[in-house]
Structure formats: C-alpha cells, structure tokens
Write a protein that holds these residues in place. Sequence first.
Motif, short mmCIF file in Angstrom:
data_model
loop_
_atom_site.label_atom_id
_atom_site.label_comp_id
_atom_site.label_asym_id
_atom_site.label_seq_id
_atom_site.Cartn_x
_atom_site.Cartn_y
_atom_site.Cartn_z
N ASP A 16 -0.01 9.06 7.41
CA ASP A 16 -1.18 8.47 6.75
C ASP A 16 -1.26 6.96 7.00
OD1 ASP A 16 1.03 7.79 5.30
OD2 ASP A 16 0.33 8.59 3.39
N SER B 38 -3.91 7.92 13.87
CA SER B 38 -3.13 8.05 12.63
C SER B 38 -1.72 8.51 12.92
CB SER B 38 -3.81 9.04 11.67
OG SER B 38 -5.05 8.55 11.24
N LYS C 13 0.85 -1.19 0.00
CA LYS C 13 0.00 0.00 0.00
C LYS C 13 0.88 1.23 0.00
CE LYS C 13 -4.18 -1.79 2.27
NZ LYS C 13 -5.04 -1.68 3.49
N TYR D 55 -2.53 4.00 9.74
CA TYR D 55 -3.41 3.77 10.88
C TYR D 55 -2.76 2.78 11.85
CZ TYR D 55 -7.08 5.88 7.99
OH TYR D 55 -7.82 6.74 7.21
N ALA E 238 -11.78 4.19 8.73
CA ALA E 238 -10.42 4.14 8.19
C ALA E 238 -10.46 3.96 6.67
CB ALA E 238 -9.66 2.97 8.82
N ASP E 239 -9.55 4.63 6.00
CA ASP E 239 -9.39 4.48 4.55
C ASP E 239 -8.59 3.21 4.30
OD1 ASP E 239 -8.80 4.61 1.88
OD2 ASP E 239 -7.96 6.64 1.93
N LYS E 240 -9.26 2.18 3.82
CA LYS E 240 -8.62 0.86 3.68
C LYS E 240 -7.54 0.84 2.59
CE LYS E 240 -11.15 -0.74 6.96
NZ LYS E 240 -12.20 -1.73 6.87
N SER E 241 -7.42 1.94 1.82
CA SER E 241 -6.35 2.00 0.82
C SER E 241 -5.03 2.41 1.48
CB SER E 241 -6.71 2.98 -0.29
OG SER E 241 -6.71 4.32 0.19
N ARG E 242 -5.09 2.83 2.76
CA ARG E 242 -3.89 3.23 3.50
C ARG E 242 -3.44 2.07 4.41
NH1 ARG E 242 -1.71 7.18 0.64
NH2 ARG E 242 -3.07 9.00 0.41
#
Length: 381
Positions: A264, A261, A153, A266, A288-292
């Motif tokens: 960027d 955080s 990622k 988590y 949470a932004d699962k792309s991070r």
Amino acid sequence: MGRFMIFLLVSTLLLIIINIYLSRKYKKLAKSYEANIPEYAATLILFSGLLIFLSSLFFQEWIYRYRWLTLPVRYFSSFYLGTLIYSFLLFIAGDIFAFLGCFYIRDKKIIKFFSRIYAKGLIVPIAAVLITFYAFYNAVDYKVTSYEISINKTSSVRSLEIVMVSDLHVGTSVTKKQLVKISEMVEELSPDIFLICGDIFDHASYDEIMRFSAETLGSIKTPYGTYFVTGNHEYYLGDISKLLSYFEGTEIRVLQDEMLSIEDIYLAGRKDIREGNRAPLSQILYGADKSRPIIVMDHQPNAIDEAIENHVDFQLSGHTHNGQLFPFNYIAGLANHTHYGLHEEGEFKAVISSGAGTWKYPIRTGSSSEIVRIRLNFLKC
C-alpha cells in the motif's frame, strides 16, 4: 549559449588566472634553490596540463570515440586538476598567513621558519600531490551511509529497507570490476527494494559496458524489485530509447514519469528535470490515495517544492556528488535546492546521495563514494 558552455568558458578563464598565479609561485620556488631550470619551465608545464585538461572538456565527444585515448587523458586531467586546486589553495592560505603575520607576529624567527618551509620549501607541491593521490583512492573507497526515517502515515508494511545508488557514471569513473564490487555490497545489505536514481551511464559509456551494467545491477534480487530513473547524463548519450533498451530482459524496471504500488505504498519515478516533456508530478500521482505513503525517485533535488505541494512523503535524489572536491562541497548547495544528506521540511523528507561514482574525473576529497541504506518506518495500520 547553453549553461554548460558558459560554465566551461568561466572555468577556463578562472583556470588561466590560477595558472598564471602558480607559474609565478613555482618560478620563485625554483629560483630559491638556484636550480638550473629555465624560468619558463613552470609556465610551460602548467599550461600544457591546462591544454590537455581543457581538451577533456571541449573535445570530449571526439576523445571518447577512442577508448585507448580516454583513460590516459582522464587520469592525467584528474591529476592536473587535483594538484592545481590544492597547490592554489595552499599557496593562497600561506599568502594570507604571511600577510596577517606582518601585523600580528613580532617574532622574526617564526616568520623566517614559515618562509623556509612555505616560500622556499617543497611543502606545497608535495602536499598537493599527496592530497591528489588520496583523492584517487577515496573515489573508489565505497562506503555505506545509513539513515533511519519515520513517515507519519500508516502502512501494512511496518518498515521498508531501501538501498539506493546514484551517479555511477560507468565507463567514466566506475569500471566493470568496481561495478561488481558495488553490486556485491548492495546484495550483502539484503534490501527489500533497490533504487537507482539516475546517471548509471555517461559520455564514455560504450555498448559493452552499458549492457554489462544493466545485467549486473539487474541480477540483484530483492522482494520488491529494482527500479531506475534517468539522470541528466543518460540524455547526453543521445538516443534515450536505445539506452533504455539495455534494461529489457533484466530485473530492472525503468520508471519514466510513472507510479506503481508496492503493497500500500506508492513509488513514483520521474524523468530527469532536463527532459522537455517531463510530466508534472500531480499528473504522475493522479489517483493516488494521499493518506498512504508516497515515495518519489527524482535524479536532481531541484523539484522538492513540487514534491511537497503534492504531499510526497519521501524523495530520493543524487546528482550533486556533494561537490566532489573540497571546497566545492560547500558551494554545491548554491546550485541546488539542497545538496546532500537528509533534508526535512515539515512532514516531507528527502535523502540526497553524493553518488557511488564521480563526475568526469575519478578524484574525490569533499565527500565519499557511497551506497545509501535507508530504513523507512511507517505507522501501524
């Protein structure tokens, strides 16, 4: 009946059987030297040791009230346990060898030589004692175990240097002096972030050493801070809120089913799995932004499936001690999803530590007392 009580009862039965077996072996050994030793001597010594050892299990709450009593009981019990396990294993190995030798070894000189050093010699008790002394040394011979792991990622942080410790069990296995040594080793590694994955404390942790531990570990400076999650042994002390109060005013942040955080990335910390009101991971990671990248601290490595379902990239755990004593390092995996080292399932990765301290008894043969250093690499944004 609780699982721990069942474990104690089964262990007691097994230890009684092993004591009977060893009593007979040592009785034979004494006879072979025609020593003026009463026949019941071996039985008396072994079962006296068993009595003290069992008292350290069944009456631990009472023993831990008296610090002057805790240390001798713990070290005597450790010595008893080590010599018992390795005497038993060596005698069993010798019996198997002797049994197979009857079928496959025709040279009587070899059989006679083996009988002299095994059945009529002191090789087994001497070897068992030497292994146990090594176990005491190995328990405090702290090592750094390093991993380099790539997360698929993107992050503005090119890489993250993590140092993790778990299972210190201060007051039981780790002393003040040893804790200072561990802290100095962590500082020398100069991590970006310091993570403590449960079981700092134990039954024998008293007020002074808990405060000292929080202050010592909290004095370690890192760019992104120090974070702690509770393990099962923290709950054995009773009042969890009082225990967590020791961290107030230190640089250690306690994560109790919380997410934060770091740039960027988590970072989520979970209560121990034995905690009845532990939140589902989906609730902790809500929003949470699962792309991070997502990193989770969870003391026991037994909720890995839940981590994978929630798109966690990396988990840090301890708890298992990698079995602590040979051959239990080969058995520990049966009681846990995974028990040591790097675990990978698809894009998910986890590192499970054998711990910096030991469970209950300060002896270790099947693994090392370790500080874990991890370099996490991310894709460039």
